[in-house]
Structures are given as C-alpha cells and as structure tokens.
Design a protein around this motif. Structure first.
Motif, PDB file in Angstrom:
ATOM      1  N   UNK A   1      37.350   9.373 -10.388  1.00 51.56           N
ATOM      2  CA  UNK A   1      38.487  10.273 -10.563  1.00 51.56           C
ATOM      3  C   UNK A   1      38.186  11.644  -9.964  1.00 51.56           C
ATOM      4  N   UNK A   2      39.170  12.242  -9.284  1.00 50.73           N
ATOM      5  CA  UNK A   2      38.954  13.582  -8.709  1.00 50.73           C
ATOM      6  C   UNK A   2      38.829  14.630  -9.800  1.00 50.73           C
ATOM      7  N   UNK A   3      38.037  15.636  -9.528  1.00 48.93           N
ATOM      8  CA  UNK A   3      37.819  16.721 -10.492  1.00 48.93           C
ATOM      9  C   UNK A   3      38.505  17.977  -9.979  1.00 48.93           C
ATOM     10  N   UNK A   4      39.511  18.424 -10.693  1.00 48.76           N
ATOM     11  CA  UNK A   4      40.220  19.645 -10.329  1.00 48.76           C
ATOM     12  C   UNK A   4      39.441  20.862 -10.792  1.00 48.76           C
ATOM     13  N   UNK A   5      39.507  21.917 -10.001  1.00 47.49           N
ATOM     14  CA  UNK A   5      38.919  23.208 -10.344  1.00 47.49           C
ATOM     15  C   UNK A   5      37.389  23.186 -10.386  1.00 47.49           C
ATOM     16  N   UNK A   6      36.790  22.200  -9.739  1.00 47.75           N
ATOM     17  CA  UNK A   6      35.335  22.229  -9.576  1.00 47.75           C
ATOM     18  C   UNK A   6      34.979  23.352  -8.595  1.00 47.75           C
ATOM     19  N   UNK A   7      33.790  23.911  -8.738  1.00 54.11           N
ATOM     20  CA  UNK A   7      33.330  24.993  -7.869  1.00 54.11           C
ATOM     21  C   UNK A   7      32.299  24.442  -6.888  1.00 54.11           C
ATOM     22  N   UNK A   8      32.581  24.630  -5.613  1.00 53.47           N
ATOM     23  CA  UNK A   8      31.659  24.241  -4.542  1.00 53.47           C
ATOM     24  C   UNK A   8      31.069  25.514  -3.964  1.00 53.47           C
ATOM     25  N   UNK A   9      29.815  25.767  -4.287  1.00 48.62           N
ATOM     26  CA  UNK A   9      29.083  26.956  -3.823  1.00 48.62           C
ATOM     27  C   UNK A   9      28.245  26.525  -2.619  1.00 48.62           C
ATOM     28  N   UNK A  10      28.460  27.164  -1.463  1.00 47.77           N
ATOM     29  CA  UNK A  10      27.829  26.705  -0.227  1.00 47.77           C
ATOM     30  C   UNK A  10      27.177  27.871   0.504  1.00 47.77           C
ATOM     31  N   UNK A  11      26.044  27.606   1.150  1.00 45.98           N
ATOM     32  CA  UNK A  11      25.396  28.642   1.973  1.00 45.98           C
ATOM     33  C   UNK A  11      24.463  27.983   2.992  1.00 45.98           C
ATOM     34  N   UNK A  12      24.289  28.661   4.118  1.00 48.18           N
ATOM     35  CA  UNK A  12      23.340  28.208   5.136  1.00 48.18           C
ATOM     36  C   UNK A  12      22.946  29.395   6.010  1.00 48.18           C
ATOM     37  N   UNK A  13      22.033  29.164   6.941  1.00 49.07           N
ATOM     38  CA  UNK A  13      21.550  30.252   7.791  1.00 49.07           C
ATOM     39  C   UNK A  13      22.506  30.499   8.956  1.00 49.07           C
TER      40      UNK A  13
END
Length: 323
Positions: free
Chosen positions: A184-196
């Motif tokens: 099931x899809x999760x609404x309002x999840x937080x995807x924190x992303x970073x790279x160089x």
C-alpha cells in the motif's frame, strides 16, 4: 600523534621477524613457559561493575573488556602504541563538528558502521521485502529544506560553475513511490535526499557551493509518490586530510567510494529507512572504501527523452517495514 603512527608503521615494515603457522614468532621458545600476564586481571576489571549499572551496558561491557584485553595481549601492545592510538582518537574528536564527523568516518573505513547497520536491520526487519538499509555517512545534515515534489535539489547552476557541463551531462529525474510491506502507498512520507556535486564534494566541504546545495526533503502525495531533479552521482574519495585518511595511507588502502545518493525515508507507523542507491556504471561499486554497497541497492539510470531538465531518469520504490 602525527609522528607516532608513521613511526610504528616504519618499525613494522623494518621487522624481519618470521611468524610460525601457529602465530608465534620464530625464535621464541614457549615450551613450558608460564603466562606472562596476570590471568585474573581482566576478570577484576569486569567485576568492578556495580549492581546498579545500566542494564544494557552491564550486558555488553564484559565482552568489550575481554576483547580489548585479549587484543592487547595477542599483539603485545606497547605503551607507545596505546598512546598513539589515544592521540589518534582524540584527533578524530577534535576534527569532528556538525558538518563533518571524523570519528564516524573512522568507523566507516573499519567497516564497523556497515556491520552494525547490517546487524540492526536484521534485528528490526518485519518483512523480507523491505528496502535494505545502508550507512548514514558523515555528511548528513538534519535540517535540509522541504521542497515541492518535482523540483530540483540543484542550486546555483550556471556556466560560471567549473562543473557546469558535467552537471548537464548527469542531470537526472528521480521518481517512485514509498510503500508499506503490504504494497500500500504511504501518503505524507518524508524522502530526505542528498549527494555530492560533480566535483565529489558535499556542500559543507565546498565554500563555493550554496548552503544546502544538493539536499532536500520531499513529501509523498496520496499515491505515495515522490519526484525530484538531481544528478547522477559521481565517485569520490572520502576525506583524507584527517586521521581517518592517514590511517588509510598507512594501510595502503584507496579512499574511493562509488557514486551514490543518500536517502532517509520516514513515515508514521513505519521504521525509518536510511539507505543509499549506487550507480551501476561506477567502477568502485565492487570495491567501496567503506564496505557499504549491497547488490539490491545498485541501480541503473536510463536515458530520459523529452525533458529539458534531465538527460537520465531513475524510478525506485522504497518499501518500509512497520513498527
């Protein structure tokens, strides 16, 4: 400190002592030889723990002491070597800040963070379908800005930037869903992303980059979807200007990490996932300096058509286990 470890290394290289198959140096007669160390010493240290000690610490501390003492006895650790090690750890602490964690970097090159991550993920796993975890790394910043879905984490890109052409070549669109283990899809999840950046530096390492460049947090929509513009990651050497780098040099090891993108994915009622995605084109995927690559996290970018903002695309769904 800077002199002591190199001196020890030179001493080691100069040694002509031969080692027998049983690990005992040639020329040392151990027949009938009594133990040269107090056999009760380690137990005395363990027994000093009081009855009101922290329960978990009381559980693991005896093992820690035994392993440390056995190591010291096994290698005949000298006062000079112990002192150099203490100075080395102190140097790691002095170099650490909220922008760089040198002690954590030391754990990385020893493989300790990857090992602990593997142990913890196995203990907490509630399903075999969960996305595998990977190490956090020493350059995470907890306060990255929240950005609208479909926007870019790349800031200040212009022809005046030295890596401008490389950024255009590696421009990428990342999208996917955050799902629970039941699909099931999760609404309002937080995807924190970073790279160089394409120069291999995180923004806090590079004074020419804008604050929080190549960082962002995104919230999933009702269908659990996230989307953002970023870059294909590039390989880079971990910082070798500090104690961890000196240790790599003494061990004759390379400092290179394969190109990767960091993620922390979190949602209410689910276990937070810390992981990395690795670009399959990278030669260091099979020889990571911090031993963090997992086959399930190696991904393939595909050419993207009809989008002036990206030449590549990657679709990836994150699957979170429930608490």
């Amino acid at each position: 400190m800077g002199q002591m470890i190199p001196d020890l290394a030179a001493t080691s290289r100069a040694s002509t002592t031969k080692i027998k198959p049983n690990g005992i140096p040639n020329g040392i007669n151990t027949a009938g030889k009594k133990c040269q160390h107090d056999p009760t010493f380690t137990q005395k240290v363990i027994a000093a723990t009081g009855p009101n000690a922290n329960p978990r610490l009381a559980q693991i501390f005896p093992s820690l002491v035994r392993h440390l003492h056995d190591f010291a006895r096994e290698v005949n650790l000298t006062v000079g070597e112990w002192s150099a090690a203490v100075d080395f750890l102190n140097d790691c602490g002095k170099m650490s800040s909220d922008r760089r964690n040198e002690t954590q970097l030391l754990c990385d090159i020893l493989g300790l963070e990857s090992l602990v991550d593997e142990i913890t993920s196995k203990q907490l796993a509630t399903s075999t379908t969960q996305t595998p975890s990977a190490i956090l790394g020493p350059f995470y910043r907890s306060d990255a800005p929240f950005l609208p879905n479909g926007t870019s984490i790349v800031q200040g890109l212009s022809p005046s930037v030295s890596w401008y052409e490389k950024a255009l070549e590696d421009s990428a669109f990342l999208s996917g869903k955050v799902l629970s283990t039941d699909g099931k899809p999760i609404e309002n999840a937080v995807v924190d992303v970073w790279h160089t950046a394409p120069n291999g530096l995180y923004e806090q390492q590079d004074s020419d980059q804008p604050e929080m460049n190549f960082r962002g947090r995104f919230r999933t929509d009702q269908q659990g979807r996230y989307a953002l513009y970023a870059l294909r990651p590039v390989p880079y050497p971990i910082p070798d200007d500090g104690p961890a780098g000196r240790l790599l040099g003494l061990l004759d090891r390379h400092p290179n990490r394969p190109g990767h993108i960091h993620f922390i994915v979190s949602a209410e009622g689910h276990r937070t996932l810390t992981t990395q995605l690795y670009d399959s084109r990278d030669r260091w995927v099979d020889d990571d300096a911090v031993f963090a690559v997992k086959d399930e996290l190696v991904v393939r970018f595909e050419p993207r058509e009809g989008d002036p903002g990206a030449r590549w695309e990657l679709g990836y769904d994150f699957i979170l286990g429930r608490c």
